[in-house]
Design a protein around this motif. Structure first.
Motif, short mmCIF file in Angstrom:
data_model
loop_
_atom_site.label_atom_id
_atom_site.label_comp_id
_atom_site.label_asym_id
_atom_site.label_seq_id
_atom_site.Cartn_x
_atom_site.Cartn_y
_atom_site.Cartn_z
N MET A 115 36.71 92.12 10.36
CA MET A 115 37.06 92.58 11.82
C MET A 115 38.25 93.41 11.74
O MET A 115 38.31 94.49 12.51
CB MET A 115 37.30 91.29 12.31
N ILE A 116 39.31 93.37 11.07
CA ILE A 116 40.21 94.33 11.06
C ILE A 116 39.70 95.66 10.38
O ILE A 116 40.16 96.63 10.99
CB ILE A 116 41.44 93.84 10.05
N SER A 117 38.75 95.73 9.55
CA SER A 117 38.33 96.99 8.99
C SER A 117 37.59 97.67 10.17
O SER A 117 37.41 98.81 10.45
CB SER A 117 37.40 96.52 7.71
N LEU A 118 36.91 96.91 10.99
CA LEU A 118 36.14 97.34 12.00
C LEU A 118 37.05 98.09 13.06
O LEU A 118 36.56 99.01 13.74
CB LEU A 118 35.21 96.32 13.06
N PHE A 119 38.17 97.40 13.64
CA PHE A 119 39.19 98.08 14.33
C PHE A 119 39.72 99.34 13.87
O PHE A 119 39.73 100.25 14.42
CB PHE A 119 40.19 97.08 14.81
N ILE A 120 40.00 99.50 12.43
CA ILE A 120 40.67 100.48 11.96
C ILE A 120 39.76 101.77 11.94
O ILE A 120 39.79 102.57 12.14
CB ILE A 120 41.11 100.23 10.54
N LEU A 121 38.38 101.43 11.69
CA LEU A 121 37.40 102.47 11.28
C LEU A 121 36.87 102.95 12.70
O LEU A 121 36.80 104.05 12.88
CB LEU A 121 35.96 102.10 10.72
N ARG A 122 37.03 102.16 13.92
CA ARG A 122 36.78 102.66 15.14
C ARG A 122 38.02 103.90 15.56
O ARG A 122 37.58 104.66 16.15
CB ARG A 122 36.98 101.52 16.13
N VAL A 123 39.07 103.72 15.32
CA VAL A 123 40.29 104.71 15.33
C VAL A 123 40.22 105.84 14.11
O VAL A 123 40.20 106.77 14.64
CB VAL A 123 41.52 103.88 15.29
N LYS A 124 40.06 105.30 12.98
CA LYS A 124 40.17 106.25 11.86
C LYS A 124 39.01 107.01 11.78
O LYS A 124 39.12 108.52 11.42
CB LYS A 124 40.24 105.34 10.35
N GLU A 125 37.82 106.76 11.96
CA GLU A 125 36.51 107.51 11.82
C GLU A 125 35.63 107.22 13.21
O GLU A 125 34.52 106.61 13.27
CB GLU A 125 35.60 107.23 10.87
#
Length: 445
Positions: free
Chosen positions: A362-372
């Motif tokens: 879930m942390i990865s999902l949040f980061i990827l929404r911003v990062k990519e």
């Protein structure tokens, strides 16, 4: 950058295979393990814990499917966390996923042995568990399509048997039994029961491990996940509630074979239907046992291919096109766990790995929404950011509850993670960037 030789798995799986793998991975959780939650919470306390965890899985799976379809990599959470957070993120997620699946396998093997022992008391639980380990290592090496077709067959039988169980015991259900001693440990029992409620659904995320072997993954993976989760919610609640109303639930709370014993209580000692049910009850356990070996081997394969584990574990058998060394290595871990642990301990450790992996995803999902923000997302998490946030918070609460009520086991878990991290740094792996497909964002020229 590391010059990684990438080997690929065959794309042969269809939605029916994914449904069977999703349900098959989990369905043993309806046969045993969850009833241990009664012993720490009572029936009503455990029902509340189960409903909380059901919400967690609904929000998690709808969010996790976004990652699985956008990044269809055999490493699952390992790949998502690497892409979002780099080498250390990948390491933590990969470690958690390995613990999740590698320890789920011996827990199910114990239950298989217990069912055989229930039928034939002269046969040792341990030796039965070891026998099943060997047999299903061989089946998984023979080929993914063959093993997936077996999953469809065995999962259909397991679902049919649970429906049969509910039909047999429902006339004997008494609400007075279910609400007897409903919360003997108060509200703290609800938190203590959370890891056992997770066992109802644990391993459904394993569908991600076969993402590289799915035809049209961006369309078919959501179908497999969502249909599988709907099936499991119905079965989990039906089995748990009906079993709790058969008799004094305390008679069943410590057994590795609660369903055959429930029929035994409902129909009377010595009823032939009890042994028949226990015999076909092996199908549900076999479905999950087979599925966890499949999923854990793909995690080992993916991490070895990326250099996070010994490289030979990523070798693919030229005849069967399966990662045979990865499958065998998982079997070795299962053997060790069977000789050194109990069902309760192995379940708790497996769940601990699972909920940490859920948090990292879930942390990865949040980061990827911003990062990519431009990453192709064929299936976007509905109600974002609410769904992944709810899944993250409930996972964090569950992990805290496991640590609080199982402190010594938690120390082992985190010491293992610390040890792996130290070795990772000493080998310089944290400085190596991977260039595998889906592990890094494409460079826009």
């Amino acid at each position: 950058m590391a010059n990684v030789k990438t080997e690929y798995l065959k794309r042969v799986l269809k939605p029916i295979h994914l449904w069977a793998i999703a349900v098959g991975l989990v369905i043993s959780g309806e046969y045993f393990g969850w009833n241990l939650g009664w012993g720490v919470s009572g029936t009503i306390g455990f029902l509340i814990a189960t409903l909380v965890i059901t919400v967690m899985y609904i929000t998690f799976i709808f969010s996790y499917t976004e990652l699985t379809t956008a990044i269809p990599h055999a490493g699952g959470a390992f790949a998502y966390a690497y892409r979002a957070m780099g080498p250390f993120g990948g390491l933590v997620a990969g470690y958690a996923t390995l613990i999740d699946f590698l320890f789920a396998t011996p827990a199910i093997a114990f239950a298989l042995g217990a069912y055989i022992h229930f039928l034939y008391p002269e046969i040792s639980v341990l030796y039965s568990a070891l026998f099943f380990n060997v047999v299903f290592i061989v089946i998984n090496i023979l080929g993914v399509k063959e093993s997936a077709n077996f999953s469809v067959f065995i999962t259909l039988l397991a679902v049919a048997e649970l429906l049969l169980f509910m039909g047999i015991v429902s006339p004997h259900f008494k609400m007075s039994n279910f609400v007897s001693h409903p919360m003997p440990f108060g509200y703290s029992g609800i938190f203590a029961a959370l890891p056992y409620a997770v066992w109802f659904y644990l391993a459904i995320e394993g569908v991600a491990m076969v993402a590289e072997e799915v035809k049209e993954p961006k369309r078919n993976i959501p179908k497999g996940y969502i249909s599988g989760l709907a099936t499991l919610i119905f079965l989990a609640l039906g089995v748990m509630i009906l079993t709790g109303g058969i008799s004094d639930w305390r008679k069943l709370s410590g057994l590795d074979y609660p369903l055959p014993e429930a029929i035994n209580i409902a129909l009377g000692k010595g009823n032939n239907l009890t042994k028949i049910f226990a015999s076909i009850g092996l199908f549900g356990l076999i479905a999950s046992f087979h599925g966890t070996i499949l999923a854990s081997s793909r995690q080992v394969f993916a991490m070895a291919r990326s250099g996070y584990m010994p490289r030979f574990l990523s070798n693919i058998n030229h005849k069967f096109k399966t990662p045979h060394w990865a499958i065998i290595s998982g079997g070795v871990i299962s053997f060790i766990a069977l000789y050194t642990g109990t069902t309760n301990q192995i379940v708790v450790i497996s769940v601990m790995g699972a909920v940490l992996m859920y948090m990292m995803s879930m942390i990865s999902l949040f980061i990827l929404r911003v990062k990519e923000p431009n990453l192709e997302r064929p299936f976007a998490s509905p109600f974002y950011p609410v769904f992944p946030f709810v899944a993250l918070i409930i996972s964090a609460v569950t992990l805290f509850a496991i640590i609080y009520f199982n402190f010594i086991l938690s120390i082992y878990f985190f010491v293992g993670l610390a040890g792996v991290s130290v070795v990772f740094v000493l080998m310089g792996k944290h400085k190596i960037k991977l260039v595998e497909d889906f592990m890094v964002a494409p460079i826009n020229l």
